[in-house]
Design an enzyme around this catalytic site. Structure first.
Site, PDB file in Angstrom:
ATOM      1  N   THR A  96     -32.392  60.229 -24.196  1.00 44.79           N
ATOM      2  CA  THR A  96     -32.632  60.070 -25.628  1.00 44.79           C
ATOM      3  C   THR A  96     -33.644  58.945 -25.776  1.00 44.79           C
ATOM      4  O   THR A  96     -33.328  57.773 -25.545  1.00 44.79           O
ATOM      5  CB  THR A  96     -31.340  59.737 -26.374  1.00 44.79           C
ATOM      6  OG1 THR A  96     -30.438  60.841 -26.259  1.00 44.79           O
ATOM      7  CG2 THR A  96     -31.615  59.482 -27.854  1.00 44.79           C
ATOM      8  N   LYS A 171     -32.892  65.187 -31.951  1.00 45.23           N
ATOM      9  CA  LYS A 171     -31.785  64.327 -31.522  1.00 45.23           C
ATOM     10  C   LYS A 171     -31.595  63.167 -32.492  1.00 45.23           C
ATOM     11  O   LYS A 171     -30.466  62.737 -32.759  1.00 45.23           O
ATOM     12  CB  LYS A 171     -32.049  63.799 -30.104  1.00 45.23           C
ATOM     13  CG  LYS A 171     -30.950  62.873 -29.569  1.00 45.23           C
ATOM     14  CD  LYS A 171     -29.601  63.574 -29.451  1.00 45.23           C
ATOM     15  CE  LYS A 171     -28.489  62.612 -29.011  1.00 45.23           C
ATOM     16  NZ  LYS A 171     -28.582  62.238 -27.603  1.00 45.23           N
ATOM     17  N   LYS A 239     -28.830  51.889 -29.810  1.00 46.99           N
ATOM     18  CA  LYS A 239     -30.132  52.187 -29.219  1.00 46.99           C
ATOM     19  C   LYS A 239     -30.722  53.431 -29.854  1.00 46.99           C
ATOM     20  O   LYS A 239     -31.903  53.464 -30.238  1.00 46.99           O
ATOM     21  CB  LYS A 239     -29.985  52.368 -27.705  1.00 46.99           C
ATOM     22  CG  LYS A 239     -31.293  52.597 -26.953  1.00 46.99           C
ATOM     23  CD  LYS A 239     -31.637  54.073 -26.774  1.00 46.99           C
ATOM     24  CE  LYS A 239     -30.715  54.750 -25.776  1.00 46.99           C
ATOM     25  NZ  LYS A 239     -31.157  56.147 -25.481  1.00 46.99           N
TER      26      LYS A 239
END
Length: 287
Positions: A96, A171, A239
């Site tokens: 990611t 995502k 994050k």
């Protein structure tokens, strides 16, 4: 088919194992060699001493590491993946990461006639272990068609969203949705507890209606029991949300709720919950 898998964390370890168990010739690399050796002992595949050594001769190389900088470290340089790939090979990034990195990698790969897909996953550690991940993919359709049968070893569903970078953008949408849903669930449980309700009974009812969600089905009970030592860590979620918020600043979108929940996760980190599951938002309201 020869494939390589770079990065054997809680996601990559089982994902690479599924590939080996599905009959692919797998060579792995991990920055901590002990983890790579443990993987080999369990799955009987091969281990490379560097990313380049693991990628040498591979038709497809999968990467699943921590962030943009980690990806660059294993892809570039004399010992990096790209130094070992030949024309026609495919690099697939399951990390990611940012959409900007995806576009950067696509350009560097194209210069070597190597194909590239950005392919972040959703489903967490349990999804990886059970081979039930969802994969959002950016890149060319023909390349996706080539790689999909291989990713099927650990995916229940994979889908091309669009060009390079679109997998990462999808995502980001996924994480934006999760942040809002978990906060809503936390507030509902807190409200029910303050009202003196049997929240387990309430969840049993409302999970059959419009309020139903994966988070409610899989996290409500553990939240009520105060169990958070598992799952997708708050540190990782922050994050991911930082990536989404940075992209929002670039494209002009407004993510007011996401920014607020990100700060709530910062509160959880300050209380020592950085490695707790993301459902630990409830702890802010009950401590």
């Amino acid at each position: 088919m020869k494939v390589s898998f770079i990065g054997l964390g809680v996601m990559g370890f089982p994902m690479a194992g599924h590939l080996q168990q599905h009959g692919f010739d797998v060579c792995v690399y991990n920055r901590t060699s002990a983890k790579a050796n443990a993987w080999q002992a369990r799955f009987k595949g091969r281990v490379g001493t560097t990313p380049a050594a693991a990628a040498k001769g591979a038709d497809i190389v999968f990467v699943c590491v921590g962030n943009d900088d980690d990806v660059r470290q294993v892809v570039y340089g004399n010992d990096g993946i790209l130094s070992a790939l030949v024309a026609g090979a495919v690099l697939v990034d399951h990390t990611t990461a940012s959409a900007e990195l995806a576009k950067e990698l696509a350009g560097r790969c194209a210069a070597q006639q190597v194909d590239f897909l950005d392919a972040p996953v959703s489903g967490g550690q349990a999804g990886a272990e059970n081979g039930q991940l969802t994969i959002m993919v950016g890149g060319e359709q023909a390349v996706f068609n080539k790689v999909k049968p291989v990713m099927d070893a650990y995916a229940r569903h994979s889908q091309r969203i669009g060009g390079c970078g679109s997998g990462q953008l999808a995502k980001m949408m996924n994480q934006i949705c999760i942040a809002g849903i978990v906060q809503g669930l936390a507030e509902a449980l807190h409200f029910g507890q303050q009202a003196g309700l049997d929240c387990a009974t309430v969840i049993e009812v409302i999970s059959k209606g419009a309020a139903q969600s994966w988070q409610m089905e899989n996290r409500a009970t553990t939240m009520l029991n105060g169990e958070y030592e598992f799952g997708f860590a708050v540190d990782w979620m922050r994050k991911d949300l930082a990536i989404a918020l940075a992209e929002a600043r670039r494209n002009g979108s407004t993510l007011a709720l996401t920014a607020l929940v990100d700060q709530y996760y910062a509160d959880v980190q300050k209380s020592g919950g950085g490695r707790w599951d993301t459902s630990s938002l409830l702890t802010r309201l009950t401590r």
